[in-house]
Scaffold this active site. Structure first.
Site, PDB file in Angstrom:
ATOM      1  N   GLY A 279       0.802  -1.224   0.000  1.00 51.14           N
ATOM      2  CA  GLY A 279       0.000   0.000   0.000  1.00 51.14           C
ATOM      3  C   GLY A 279       0.833   1.271   0.000  1.00 51.14           C
ATOM      4  O   GLY A 279       0.635   2.162  -0.823  1.00 51.14           O
ATOM      5  N   ALA A 280       1.761   1.347   0.940  1.00 53.13           N
ATOM      6  CA  ALA A 280       2.549   2.568   1.078  1.00 53.13           C
ATOM      7  C   ALA A 280       3.691   2.295   2.045  1.00 53.13           C
ATOM      8  O   ALA A 280       3.726   1.263   2.703  1.00 53.13           O
ATOM      9  CB  ALA A 280       1.682   3.703   1.621  1.00 53.13           C
ATOM     10  N   MET A 281       4.621   3.257   2.107  1.00 53.40           N
ATOM     11  CA  MET A 281       5.798   3.067   2.956  1.00 53.40           C
ATOM     12  C   MET A 281       6.168   4.360   3.657  1.00 53.40           C
ATOM     13  O   MET A 281       6.232   5.421   3.050  1.00 53.40           O
ATOM     14  CB  MET A 281       6.956   2.558   2.080  1.00 53.40           C
ATOM     15  CG  MET A 281       8.243   2.364   2.833  1.00 53.40           C
ATOM     16  SD  MET A 281       8.094   1.071   4.109  1.00 53.40           S
ATOM     17  CE  MET A 281       9.238   1.710   5.323  1.00 53.40           C
ATOM     18  N   GLU A 282       6.438   4.228   4.951  1.00 56.58           N
ATOM     19  CA  GLU A 282       6.591   5.386   5.836  1.00 56.58           C
ATOM     20  C   GLU A 282       7.997   5.971   5.892  1.00 56.58           C
ATOM     21  O   GLU A 282       8.366   6.589   6.899  1.00 56.58           O
ATOM     22  CB  GLU A 282       6.169   4.961   7.248  1.00 56.58           C
ATOM     23  CG  GLU A 282       7.135   3.982   7.971  1.00 56.58           C
ATOM     24  CD  GLU A 282       6.736   2.513   7.868  1.00 56.58           C
ATOM     25  OE1 GLU A 282       6.041   2.157   6.903  1.00 56.58           O
ATOM     26  OE2 GLU A 282       7.126   1.724   8.754  1.00 56.58           O
ATOM     27  N   ASN A 283       8.806   5.839   4.848  1.00 58.30           N
ATOM     28  CA  ASN A 283      10.162   6.412   4.863  1.00 58.30           C
ATOM     29  C   ASN A 283      10.156   7.804   5.480  1.00 58.30           C
ATOM     30  O   ASN A 283       9.297   8.617   5.188  1.00 58.30           O
ATOM     31  CB  ASN A 283      10.683   6.529   3.439  1.00 58.30           C
ATOM     32  CG  ASN A 283      10.384   5.303   2.612  1.00 58.30           C
ATOM     33  OD1 ASN A 283      10.793   4.209   2.959  1.00 58.30           O
ATOM     34  ND2 ASN A 283       9.626   5.489   1.536  1.00 58.30           N
ATOM     35  N   GLU A 316       0.661   6.007   7.499  1.00 55.39           N
ATOM     36  CA  GLU A 316       2.080   6.281   7.234  1.00 55.39           C
ATOM     37  C   GLU A 316       2.538   7.518   8.012  1.00 55.39           C
ATOM     38  O   GLU A 316       3.659   7.560   8.510  1.00 55.39           O
ATOM     39  CB  GLU A 316       2.343   6.455   5.737  1.00 55.39           C
ATOM     40  CG  GLU A 316       1.831   5.316   4.839  1.00 55.39           C
ATOM     41  CD  GLU A 316       2.220   3.924   5.289  1.00 55.39           C
ATOM     42  OE1 GLU A 316       3.267   3.764   5.944  1.00 55.39           O
ATOM     43  OE2 GLU A 316       1.464   2.968   4.995  1.00 55.39           O
ATOM     44  N   HIS A 319       3.201   6.580  11.572  1.00 59.42           N
ATOM     45  CA  HIS A 319       4.460   5.847  11.743  1.00 59.42           C
ATOM     46  C   HIS A 319       5.619   6.791  12.096  1.00 59.42           C
ATOM     47  O   HIS A 319       6.623   6.361  12.652  1.00 59.42           O
ATOM     48  CB  HIS A 319       4.833   5.123  10.445  1.00 59.42           C
ATOM     49  CG  HIS A 319       4.372   3.687  10.371  1.00 59.42           C
ATOM     50  ND1 HIS A 319       4.509   2.799  11.413  1.00 59.42           N
ATOM     51  CD2 HIS A 319       3.812   2.982   9.353  1.00 59.42           C
ATOM     52  CE1 HIS A 319       4.050   1.612  11.046  1.00 59.42           C
ATOM     53  NE2 HIS A 319       3.604   1.691   9.799  1.00 59.42           N
TER      54      HIS A 319
HETATM   55  N1  B3K Z   1       5.788  -0.606   6.671  1.00 52.64           N
HETATM   56  C1  B3K Z   1       5.259  -0.795   5.349  1.00 52.64           C
HETATM   57  C2  B3K Z   1       5.167  -2.212   4.931  1.00 52.64           C
HETATM   58  C3  B3K Z   1       6.409  -2.762   4.376  1.00 52.64           C
HETATM   59  C4  B3K Z   1       6.172  -4.120   3.763  1.00 52.64           C
HETATM   60  C5  B3K Z   1       7.442  -4.771   3.368  1.00 52.64           C
HETATM   61  N2  B3K Z   1       7.212  -6.035   2.700  1.00 52.64           N
HETATM   62  C6  B3K Z   1       3.923  -0.148   5.198  1.00 52.64           C
HETATM   63  C7  B3K Z   1       3.151   0.035   6.442  1.00 52.64           C
HETATM   64  O1  B3K Z   1       2.797  -0.873   7.133  1.00 52.64           O
HETATM   65  O2  B3K Z   1       2.895   1.160   6.787  1.00 52.64           O
HETATM   66 ZN    ZN Z   2       2.507   0.265   8.859  1.00 49.42          ZN
END
Ligand code: B3K
Ligand code: ZN
Length: 916
Positions: A279-283, A316, A319
């Protein structure tokens, strides 16, 4: 330099084997030079021996698919003999001059254009994007790729200005400029440098180099800090970013108000990309999102999409505190950030949308996805103790059950003490990489509630059972409720969990209803008679069996247990149909009103399915079989449903969203869990027939509501409007169940007249279920209209893949060859292939064709993107629950997969567990 082969057989990684990292990285400078066919990555790491680790441990770095060009320590290039390279490690020899501290510089070449796994740095359309969680950073540069190594990053990017005008990284922009072309007279280049002031684990690293449009905004935090907001999207899509931006600002404000957490950044960026594994990533400061959770316009996104955007944008963003400021010590602790952050996004959704309906939907998902997982081959505790491939553990258990575990703490402590626990958690652990114990300890210490026993929820796989029995004594006017907890039901193929006998701490929120459906005051024997008795309260079940005795109960009450679904357990509480109908009509807890209706419906469908299954030739849904089922549907069920609709019709209930949830039957996946041997055809036929029965009995009301809920103004994605649409779509669905011709005619009209995707897509799905000329026409029109909108095409695929029609597999096979399908794009795979896998009756076809198809596609995809392929393989999870003939077909399909020589670690783990 010596080179050895990679370890052939993947060994499980164990939580018990955790040791602190031998080296820490204080500072890292990365330089990315984008050339036409490759990228040169130079990394300079300021390393320091970790005083917590063995003093003589060698320096070992992680890497994958890296072409190593040079390795230098403290400015001196190492000779080949001074380090060892394997496919996944770079180890510095003892004489490589690594002392207490050193500077290590490596240079590698990577080829993001060839990276189809979408992990690490990869190309999508006209740009380059990264995904590093969990272990993608090692595909970019040599590094100790583990979350407990937190470093300050400075990143410089160089690229052709024309081709890649936008150059982003985490943190703040600190410089940029022009650069000479690589060859005289070549294309103009530019560079940009970013500095992230916050130390972070490398899984939160991100860069983007692409051609993108940007929507900018600004947010001023409660304390007056100004944060620059930006959403980057594919050129031409700026008109689809407004909702995500509004959601972001709403989430930022909410986190200040509810948790006192402010944004710590000067720049918060979201970049949308069409090729993304999840879905998305919290970089940190540079979230990368699947376009699905950014782009929305009324004619393109459904209510469900809009709400998904709210939730994922919020998730996100949240996070940034729960995950980034305080991160995980190791990947076993994943739920520390994911369970907690899901709980936070659920609460956000409940606060900004509609709390009771939000809770109902959460539990629907839990039961449809997590309960089956908990009872199948991939069952694992919220904190797993072993994994082969960590990407396989981003599961419903870690996320959704993890959120339930946090919610239980919230229920036990109450809002104020929970908030104090959160405050203490940040006070203690800001800037650290910690464990689930650290979180629970902060909660316990801030509240003085003993959570030692509660901690077992993190270690216990499976769904516990809660048995409740009540006994009323007219003489003493007392009601005794006996609660017994039982370990999860045994799972075929899995060894019993020896530890599962020690009791859990289960919060049981309850009420008792009198004969009129009103709540009774709840006073336990021995409690102060003077104080006002509450009508809802939470009991702590901590022993295997406990009795709770309530005073002043005049007659046998109807217990309403697990209000608001206070614990993720299976409840065994005998209740007559009448009692369920009473609770369905009167329970003051909206969740349990819904729950009573679901139980009643389940009981009816499962009973009918059992009768159908016992009739020979049960795949036959012909008139005779249907009639046999139909005779048994009780009028009282339709009457209860009618009351819910009447309340909306006559304006007593302003809650159409709840009515829609109350009338939506439990899914086949959820119902299948209740069958000793799943008969998908009988289940399907029974469930369809109950819909037909409701449609027939409620026909007049359904038509009335369908007309009265018609849109009156322009589309608004508000929860009130969405609720009206949800109920209207449900009405249409039931109308069509009873009278397909009338339903399809209405649907075709709705499809043509719709000014929004919610109405249009609901009509399309309905038509696709029924097939025929109207469906063909609608599908063709939809495709012609939206052929340039990737997300709409996903809907077009999904509607066909989930069709109830018997020829769906043939349609799906045809679509595989369609120009608009692409196995390399995860969204397309999720729509067409996973959509088909979720099509219960068609995927589990008796001839095994669905199984063969899925195995074949999993294999094809595994060569491209193992992470997504492993998700497809999960379609087989429940194969042991079916009859012997289906089992044989599924086993054969799985065995073919298992026998494949080049199977990825990702898919192998899923398949091996399924076959174990
Ligand atoms: N932390 C990421 C998920 C990463 C999945 C890696 N296979 C998105 C989330 O949970 O916000
Ligand atoms: Zn998450």
């Amino acid at each position: 330099m010596t080179t050895t082969a990679a370890g052939a057989q993947a060994r499980p990684i164990l939580l018990a084997d955790y040791t602190p990292p031998p080296f820490l990285v204080d500072q890292v400078a990365l330089d990315f030079d984008f050339q036409r066919d490759y990228v040169l990555v130079s990394a300079t790491l300021a390393l320091r021996r970790n005083p917590q680790a063995a003093a003589d441990a060698p320096l070992v770095l992680d890497g994958e698919d890296l072409e190593t060009l040079s390795v230098a320590v403290d400015g001196v290039e190492l000779a080949a003999a001074q380090y060892t390279l394997t496919a996944t490690t770079l180890t510095l020899a003892a004489d490589a001059a690594v002392g207490e501290t050193c500077t290590l510089r490596t240079q590698v070449r990577i080829r993001p254009d060839e990276n189809t796994r979408l992990s690490g740095l990869y190309r999508s359309a006209d740009g380059y994007f990264t995904q590093c969680e969990a272990q993608g950073f090692r595909r970019i540069s040599w590094f100790p790729d583990r979350p407990d190594v937190m470093a300050r990053f400075t990143v410089t990017l160089h690229a052709e200005r024309e081709r890649l005008p936008v150059l982003l990284a985490n943190g703040n922009p600190v410089g940029s400029g022009e650069e000479a072309p690589v060859t005289p007279g070549g294309r103009a280049r530019h560079w940009a440098r970013w500095e992230d002031p916050f130390p972070k684990p490398c899984y939160l690293f991100a860069i983007v180099a692409a051609k993108l449009d940007v929507l900018r905004d600004e947010f001023t935090t409660g304390s007056g800090r100004r944060v620059q907001l930006a959403i980057y999207v594919e050129p031409g899509k700026l008109d689809q970013c407004g909702h995500a931006m509004a959601a972001l600002k709403q989430a930022m404000r909410w986190d200040e108000q509810r948790f006192g957490l402010e944004c710590d950044l000067d720049h918060y960026m979201i970049v949308a990309v069409g090729d993304f594994n999840m879905g998305a990533m919290e970089n940190k400061g540079l979230n990368i999102f699947n376009t699905k959770y950014v782009l929305a316009r009324p004619d393109l996104a459904t209510d469900h999409d809009y709400e998904g955007i709210d939730r994922v944008v919020a998730h996100e963003y949240f996070h940034n505190w729960t995950g980034n400021r305080v991160t995980c010590r190791d990947w076993f602790q994943l739920s520390l950030k994911e369970g907690l952050t899901v709980f936070r996004d659920q609460e956000f959704g409940a606060d900004v949308h509609q709390r009771s309906v939000a809770r109902i939907r959460e539990v629907r998902t839990l039961r449809a996805a997590q309960f089956p997982e908990d009872a199948g081959p991939m069952r694992h505790p919220v904190r797993p103790s072993a994994y082969v491939e960590i990407n396989n553990f981003y599961t419903a258990t870690v996320y959704e059950k993890g959120a339930e575990v946090v919610r239980m703490i919230h229920t036990l402590l109450g809002e104020d003490a929970f908030r104090a626990g959160m405050d203490l958690y940040f006070a203690r652990h800001d800037g650290q990489a910690v464990t689930c114990e650290d979180f629970v300890s902060a909660m316990a210490d801030a509240s003085n509630v003993d959570l030692a026993q509660f901690m077992r929820w993190h270690e216990r796989a499976g769904t516990p059972r809660l048995v409740a029995r009540g006994q009323h004594d007219p003489a003493t006017q007392r009601y005794t409720l006996t609660l017994t907890q039982l370990p999860p039901a045994p799972v075929a193929g899995a060894k019993a969990d020896e530890d599962a006998v020690t009791p859990l701490h289960i919060p049981v929120t309850l009420g008792l209803l009198g004969a009129d459906g009103a709540d009774l005051p709840l006073r336990l024997v021995g409690e102060d008679a003077g104080a006002a008795a509450p009508t809802t309260r939470t009991l702590s079940l901590t022993a295997p069996t406990q009795e709770f005795i309530f005073e002043n109960i005049g007659a046998t009450p109807a217990p309403s247990l697990l209000r608001n679904f206070s614990a993720p357990v299976r409840l065994d509480l005998p209740a007559s149909d009448d009692e369920l109908a009473l609770r369905m009509a009167h329970d003051s807890d909206a969740f349990n009103r819904w729950e009573a209706g679901q139980q009643l419906a389940s009981r009816l469908i499962l009973g009918a399915a059992a009768r159908l299954a016992a009739t020979p030739d049960n795949a036959d849904t012909s008139a005779i079989a249907r009639e046999a089922v139909a005779k048994d549907w009780p009028a009282s069920f339709a009457a209860a449903a009618a009351r819910i609709l009447d309340a909306v019709i006559d304006g007593r209930s302003a809650d159409p969203a709840f009515a829609a949830e109350a009338l939506a039957l439990p899914s086949e996946a959820t119902l299948a869990e209740e069958m000793a041997v799943v008969d998908p055809d009988a289940l399907f036929a029974a469930r369809m027939d109950l819909r037909r029965f409701l449609g027939t009995q409620l026909s007049e009301r359904l038509h009335t509501l369908y007309a009265s809920l018609a849109p009156t103004g322009a589309y608004q994605p508000t929860s009130a409007d969405a609720g009206r649409r949800a109920l209207r779509h449900l009405c249409l669905d039931l109308i069509a169940a009873a009278d397909p011709a009338a339903g399809c005619a209405l649907a075709a009209r709705q499809f043509a007249a719709a000014d929004n995707m919610s109405d249009q897509y609901a009509a399309l799905v309905l038509l696709a279920h029924h097939g025929g000329a109207a469906a063909e026409q609608a599908l063709a029109d939809f495709h012609a209209r939206w052929r340039h909108e990737a997300l709409a095409l996903d809907k077009w695929l999904l509607a066909q893949a989930t069709s109830r029609r018997p020829d769906t597999l043939a349609v799906v096979r045809r679509l595989l060859a369609h120009d608009d399908f692409d196995l390399r794009n995860p969204n397309k795979v999720y729509a067409l292939l996973r959509g088909f896998g979720a099509n219960h009756v068609r995927f589990h076809a008796a001839d095994g064709a669905g199984y063969r198809f899925m195995a074949e596609q999993t294999l094809a995809l595994d060569a491209i993107n193992p992470q997504v392929a492993a998700r497809l393989a999960r379609c087989f999870d429940r194969w042991r629950r079916f009859d012997a003939a289906r089992q044989a077909q599924a086993r054969a399909a799985l065995a073919r997969l298992a026998a494949h020589a080049g199977l990825s670690r990702d898919v192998a783990e899923i398949v091996q567990r399924a076959l174990a």
